[in-house]
Design an enzyme around this catalytic site. Structure first.
Site, short mmCIF file in Angstrom:
data_model
loop_
_atom_site.label_atom_id
_atom_site.label_comp_id
_atom_site.label_asym_id
_atom_site.label_seq_id
_atom_site.Cartn_x
_atom_site.Cartn_y
_atom_site.Cartn_z
N HIS A 268 0.84 -1.20 0.00
CA HIS A 268 0.00 0.00 0.00
C HIS A 268 0.87 1.26 0.00
CE1 HIS A 268 -3.72 2.29 1.03
NE2 HIS A 268 -2.85 3.11 1.60
N GLU A 269 1.81 1.32 0.94
CA GLU A 269 2.67 2.51 1.03
C GLU A 269 3.59 2.59 -0.20
OE1 GLU A 269 1.67 4.58 3.04
OE2 GLU A 269 0.56 3.26 4.39
N HIS A 272 1.77 4.54 -2.80
CA HIS A 272 1.86 5.99 -2.55
C HIS A 272 3.23 6.51 -2.97
CE1 HIS A 272 -1.93 6.70 -0.57
NE2 HIS A 272 -1.71 5.82 0.39
N GLU A 298 -4.76 7.71 -3.12
CA GLU A 298 -5.23 6.43 -2.60
C GLU A 298 -5.49 5.45 -3.75
OE1 GLU A 298 -4.89 6.00 0.47
OE2 GLU A 298 -6.06 4.21 0.98
#
Ligand code: CO
Length: 504
Positions: A268-269, A272, A298
């Site tokens: 997830h990170e 980003h 997101e």
């Protein structure tokens, strides 16, 4: 006399100076979460407030207003997608938002939010909403005043949403969320009733942290995160941050008895950070070189975490490596069992632990309550009742207490009304982009299964990352996919994937 060009150049300088202040603040903010000993907190707070204050004063100086007016009188707007026009549009947007609200109101909001967060933490621990309600009433009142100062066309909530998703409108989000909800509620029900269920016990076996780290870091590097310009560290609340061109940091946390937490958190990170790492560096410190919005950000974290990281194609490539890393733990588990387990759909109370489907329902409920509160249709004291009723309607289970219900998130305690919707918007934007990427690259799944993520990264770079803030989120979706944002791509993706997994 300042010419429009001179005014624009001076604004560029101001913008780059703000980027210096803000990235220094990012460095000390990262240190606070990753390294700082507890006793460093008070002085660190002073340092951080000093830098934020300096940036705020610099940008809200009347001189910036004059420069904007002068530059806007030039002909930079003749091509609304030029770098200059984009920068002026976004500077104007931010300047207006920051100067329309009187300083006293900003200070009152900050003070109230600090106290509210303390009370919220206590209320959550004791699962007692009444301990937080008085602060929340004050905050709602202040946030409403804030919305009135900023101004809006249709509803005060528009002014709040605009802080996180510039240009997006409440009515549009409402329409799309309602359509999504009507599809997802029966889907969740059908899954709960399915006879086919995953063996999730396999994810709660022993996963040593040092091995999890190697596996997660290798996956993010395979996706394309450049580790000569990044680092993975540990923090209590995982996040990603950008120190400037050539330095994007991510963090995670390891749970040796649950595989998903660190692995999918890292992916997830990584999503980003890939976005930040591939923004055009020559425009760094200006809107043209900045991410579009929280929702678009997101969409990128969700793309790499879910559309790639939770796909069958990815696990065809990565499961043999995972099994090799944890031979004793996963010796008796095959790839299909593992793939099914990491995609378990199960109604649960806590948003941050929710699966790909129910997550959206968690968000919609918050969005509805926020709107009703800001519109004055719901009173603060009635939030727990409204929350529990909506939760049962949407997710199908009864909330046992407010700690696992309306007190679980910090957002309202810092006055962040309007923030939540960006999480579900991220899923919606992401699904629509990903469907288009698939259409453009019919062999995308085969590439992913072969461990080749470059075609996808190149596609995202060309269509999204390199654009900076050139388009607002709605326009970017239209520009990239040829259609306005719709619930359909996300619904089609979820139906196909989970219909097959759960034999629906
Ligand atoms: Co995120």
């Amino acid at each position: 006399m300042t010419t429009p060009q001179q005014a624009y150049d001076e604004l560029l300088q101001v913008s780059r100076e703000l980027a210096l202040l803000n990235t220094i603040n990012a460095v000390i903010g990262w240190d606070q979460e990753v390294n700082m000993p507890p006793k460093g907190a008070p002085w660190r707070a002073e340092q951080s407030a000093y830098l934020s204050g300096a940036a705020h004063r610099k940008f809200t100086d009347p001189r910036v207003g004059e420069l904007l007016a002068t530059a806007e009188a030039g002909d930079f707007g003749s091509d609304p997608l030029s770098d200059e026009a984009v920068n002026l549009r976004e500077w104007r947007h931010d300047y207006d938002r920051q100067t329309k609200v009187p300083t006293e109101l900003v200070e009152e909001l900050t003070r109230t939010a600090v106290i509210a967060q303390g009370h919220w933490a206590e209320a959550r621990k004791k699962a007692e909403f009444s301990l937080f309600a008085p602060d929340l009433k004050k905050l709602v009142d202040l946030v409403r005043q804030q919305a009135e100062c900023i101004g809006y066309e249709e509803t005060p909530y528009d002014a709040l949403l605009d802080a996180y998703e510039p240009g997006e409108k409440t009515a549009n989000v409402q329409r799309i969320f309602a359509a999504l909800r009507d599809e997802l509620v029966p889907l969740v029900q059908a899954i709960a009733e399915s006879d086919k269920q995953p063996r999730v016990e396999i994810l709660h076996r022993e996963y040593p942290a040092d091995r999890q780290r190697i596996l997660g870091e290798a996956a993010s590097a395979a996706f394309g995160l450049d580790y000569t310009a990044s680092r993975l560290d540990v923090s209590t609340h995982p996040f990603s941050t950008n120190f400037g061109p050539g330095d994007q940091r991510i963090t995670t946390r390891y749970n040796t008895r649950f595989f998903n937490e660190a692995f999918f958190g890292t992916l997830h990170e990584t999503g980003h950070a890939l976005y930040e790492q591939n923004l055009p560096p020559e425009h760094f410190g200006t809107p043209r070189g900045d991410a579009v919005s929280l929702g678009i950000h997101e969409s990128q974290s969700r793309t790499w975490e879910n559309f790639v990281g939770r796909s069958r194609a990815f696990w065809r490539f990565y499961y043999p490596r995972t099994q090799q890393m944890f031979p004793a733990t996963l010796g008796d588990v095959n790839v299909e069992e593992f793939y099914f387990a990491v995609n378990e759909v199960k109604p649960s109370f806590i948003r941050v632990e929710a699966d790909e489907i129910t997550y959206n329902l968690h968000i919609m409920l918050r969005f509805e309550i926020e709107q009703a509160i800001i519109a004055g249709d719901l009173q603060v004291d009635d939030i727990p009742g409204a929350w529990n009723k909506l939760f049962e309607d949407y997710v199908g289970i009864q909330v046992p207490d407010d700690g696992q219900g309306c007190l679980q998130d910090i957002h309202w305690a810092f006055g962040g009304f309007g923030y939540f919707s960006t999480y579900a918007l991220g899923n919606l934007y992401g699904a629509q982009f990903f469907a288009k990427a698939r259409e453009d690259m019919p062999d995308l799944d085969d590439r992913i299964a072969a461990g080749d993520f470059k075609p996808l990264l190149d596609w995202l770079r060309a269509n999204i990352y390199s654009q900076g803030k050139r388009y607002r989120s709605g326009d970017l979706v239209q520009h990239v996919t040829g259609k306005p944002l719709s619930h359909e791509p996300l619904v089609a993706y979820l139906r196909a994937k989970f219909g097959e997994l759960y034999d629906l």
